[in-house]
Write a protein that holds these residues in place. Structure first.
Motif, PDB file in Angstrom:
ATOM      1  N   ASN A  93      -5.084   5.088 -10.497  1.00 34.35           N
ATOM      2  CA  ASN A  93      -4.793   3.950  -9.614  1.00 34.35           C
ATOM      3  C   ASN A  93      -3.804   4.313  -8.514  1.00 34.35           C
ATOM      4  O   ASN A  93      -3.994   3.970  -7.347  1.00 34.35           O
ATOM      5  CB  ASN A  93      -4.183   2.806 -10.434  1.00 34.35           C
TER       6      ASN A  93
ATOM      7  N   ASN B  15      -4.579   4.492  -4.463  1.00 33.62           N
ATOM      8  CA  ASN B  15      -3.757   3.749  -3.490  1.00 33.62           C
ATOM      9  C   ASN B  15      -3.179   4.693  -2.436  1.00 33.62           C
ATOM     10  O   ASN B  15      -3.150   4.369  -1.252  1.00 33.62           O
ATOM     11  CB  ASN B  15      -2.595   3.049  -4.199  1.00 33.62           C
TER      12      ASN B  15
ATOM     13  N   LYS C 142      -5.403  -5.036   1.565  1.00 37.75           N
ATOM     14  CA  LYS C 142      -6.663  -4.409   1.990  1.00 37.75           C
ATOM     15  C   LYS C 142      -7.697  -5.465   2.344  1.00 37.75           C
ATOM     16  O   LYS C 142      -7.608  -6.606   1.880  1.00 37.75           O
ATOM     17  CB  LYS C 142      -7.159  -3.473   0.892  1.00 37.75           C
TER      18      LYS C 142
ATOM     19  N   GLY D 284      -4.787  -3.218  -9.066  1.00 36.04           N
ATOM     20  CA  GLY D 284      -4.421  -1.845  -9.428  1.00 36.04           C
ATOM     21  C   GLY D 284      -2.988  -1.735  -9.922  1.00 36.04           C
ATOM     22  O   GLY D 284      -2.724  -1.370 -11.067  1.00 36.04           O
TER      23      GLY D 284
HETATM   24 MG   LIG Z   1      -5.242  -0.276  -5.745  1.00 33.91          MG
END
Ligand SMILES: [Mg+2]
Ligand SMILES: Nc1ncnc2c1ncn2[C@@H]1O[C@H](COP(=O)(O)OP(=O)(O)O)[C@@H](O)[C@H]1O
Length: 509
Positions: free
Chosen positions: A397, A401, A452, A461
């Motif tokens: 994760n 990211n 996002k 996440g």
């Molecule tokens: Mg994420």
């Protein structure tokens, strides 16, 4: 009697009267220390008759001795040599106890040639002056002790010099000599630019505690190492006959207090954050459980429909239903992970191995194309006891990211190290991405928080990561972030193997 001789007699009479009316007991002595005259005051005060006194040597009368004092101890002797008046101070005792302090003043009576012909000795009671002097010395000593034993730093500067106590020397890092304006630093050098002037301005104004005073105020001082130190200070101007002759300041170091305040604030923030995370966790777990059952139903029936259906267009639609239902299932899984509602399967593993295994799981993916991976891994043995699969999820994760933040171009650095005293293992993941905005830092671990675009991020996440790390007795934080990149720091308990630790064989140590 002629007029002239009468005048001479009057003159000597006048002189004789002066001697007798002196308010101090006085004697006239010959150079050989023989007493030849005593005034009235002497006879009264010492309760002696002229007959008993005249003709005696001074050491005989005062010290009841047959022999003169040593030349060193005899002021008369010294005076005969240098022809200057002098005085001595005597402690007069009775039965071993001091009764008075007595000052004896010796004045030479010179002959025509300028030599000492006689000596005049006056006795004065110096007890009061001596007592005052002693009290003053005591007060000065007390003041010195108060100043020097004060935990507050005290500095007084005047034209006569500088007084600085030990606390002030420690705070400023200078000695009194070094900040004496006539020899060393000027007061302005002890403060950041403009501060000394501001302090003097306030001291001379009646608005900050009265004229000549400055009530408690917070400023920075500059110590000998050039460091700015926050202090709380009070100050005063020293006046003499209404004129400014100096100034003094009392300072208390605020560093320790500010440190404690900062720690308290941190603890408060952390408590608030974990409270928030805990209630969000409960909410997430509730939602996940509620969705889980109908979702299982949807997937089961969709699967059955798919199996029993002949090939036609609707089959494609049912596949879409199943695909989306599977995405929902993944979200539910993440939510449960975040709310720490999943069970743990702890294993012991070297942190470097854990990292390498996680990277191997995503290695081949094209997302890494233009990203250079750097590893800065400590080679000392760092074992952790964690749920391996969950930790893989954490690392993946964070990596995804980081890659998103770098827009698929940049450096991704992994660092591992430990602190044996604190029994902690650290894993840092640093990217050269766009960084996290200040106002978002407190929100990134919240479920569903994402910056996002729709369909790209779920915002689950980091909340999952947070839940897993917490469940594995660790901590995660943003160590640093700027428009040049971000470092996430994971802290896990260092596993210390016992002597007969069987589990150790699992990792080949
Ligand atoms: Mg994420
Ligand atoms: N390495 C990073 N650099 C910059 N921003 C980050 C980074 N990691 C996380 N973030 C921010 O935290 C938000 C939440 O992350 P996450 O919970 O993983 O959700 P998602 O990735 O689905 O948006 C991201 O949308 C992003 O704004």
């Amino acid at each position: 009697m002629s007029i002239k001789s009468q005048k001479i007699n009057e003159d000597s009479d006048w002189r004789f009267r002066v001697f007798d009316s002196l308010s101090f007991p006085t004697l006239i002595l010959k150079k050989n220390k023989e007493i030849i005259s005593a005034n009235k005051k002497f006879l009264e005060l010492f309760q002696v008759s002229g007959g008993d006194l005249i003709g005696k040597k001074c050491y005989d009368y005062f010290k009841q001795s047959d022999f003169p004092c040593t030349p060193d101890g005899c002021p008369i002797q010294k005076m005969i040599e240098n022809k200057n008046g002098c005085s001595i101070l005597n402690e007069v005792k009775e039965d071993g106890k001091r009764v008075i302090w007595e000052e004896r003043v010796f004045s030479p009576i010179l002959n025509d040639k300028g030599d000492v012909a006689y000596i005049m000795e006056s006795v004065r009671d110096a007890t009061r002056i001596k007592t005052l002097e002693k009290r003053l010395t005591g007060m000065t000593e007390l003041m010195r002790n108060v100043i020097h034993s004060s935990v507050s730093a005290i500095v007084a500067v005047s034209k006569d010099g500088v007084i600085m106590n030990k606390a002030a020397e420690d705070l400023f890092g200078y000695t009194a000599e070094e900040i004496d304006p006539t020899k060393g630093k000027k007061a302005v050098d002890l403060y950041p630019a403009g501060v000394a002037k501001e302090i003097m301005g306030k001291l001379r104004s009646p608005l900050y505690g009265g004229k000549g005073k400055l009530s408690s105020t917070e400023v920075n001082i500059i110590n000998a190492s050039g460091e700015e130190v926050p202090v709380r200070m009070t100050a005063a101007i020293i006046y003499e006959d209404g004129l400014e002759v100096g100034s003094m300041g009392v300072y208390n170091d605020l560093r320790e207090r500010q440190e404690v305040e900062k720690k308290l604030k941190d603890v408060e923030m952390r408590a608030l954050h974990s409270e928030k995370m805990a209630s969000l966790g409960q909410l997430a777990a509730g939602v996940a459980h509620e969705i889980n059952n109908p979702l299982t139903g949807i997937m089961l029936y969709a699967d059955m429909l798919l199996e029993n259906m002949d090939d036609d267009d609707r089959k494609e639609d049912i596949k879409y239903i199943l695909e989306d239902a599977n995405r929902c299932k993944e979200i539910v899984k993440n939510l449960l992970m975040y709310s720490r509602q999943t069970s743990l399967k702890k294993e012991i593993i070297l942190i470097n191995d854990l990292l390498n295994q996680s990277l191997a799981l995503i290695r081949d993916q094209e997302i890494f194309m233009n990203i250079a991976i750097k590893k800065n891994l400590s080679q000392v043995m760092m074992i952790v006891q964690v749920d391996k699969n969950q930790m893989h999820r954490v690392i993946i994760n964070l990596v995804i990211n980081a890659i998103d933040a770098m827009d698929k171009n940049g450096n991704l650095t992994f660092r591992t190290y430990r602190n044996k005293d604190k029994k902690k293992v650290y894993l840092e993941i640093t990217d050269t991405g766009s960084g996290i905005d200040n106002e978002n830092i407190v929100r990134i671990f919240d479920p569903f928080f994402t910056t996002k675009e729709l369909g790209k991020g779920t915002g689950l996440g980091l909340s999952t990561v947070y839940g897993i790390i917490k469940k594995n007795s660790g901590r995660i934080s943003v160590k640093e972030t700027s428009p040049h990149g971000t470092t996430f720091l994971i802290e896990l308990p260092l596993y210390i193997p016992g002597k007969d630790d069987e589990m150790i064989s699992q990792i080949g140590c």
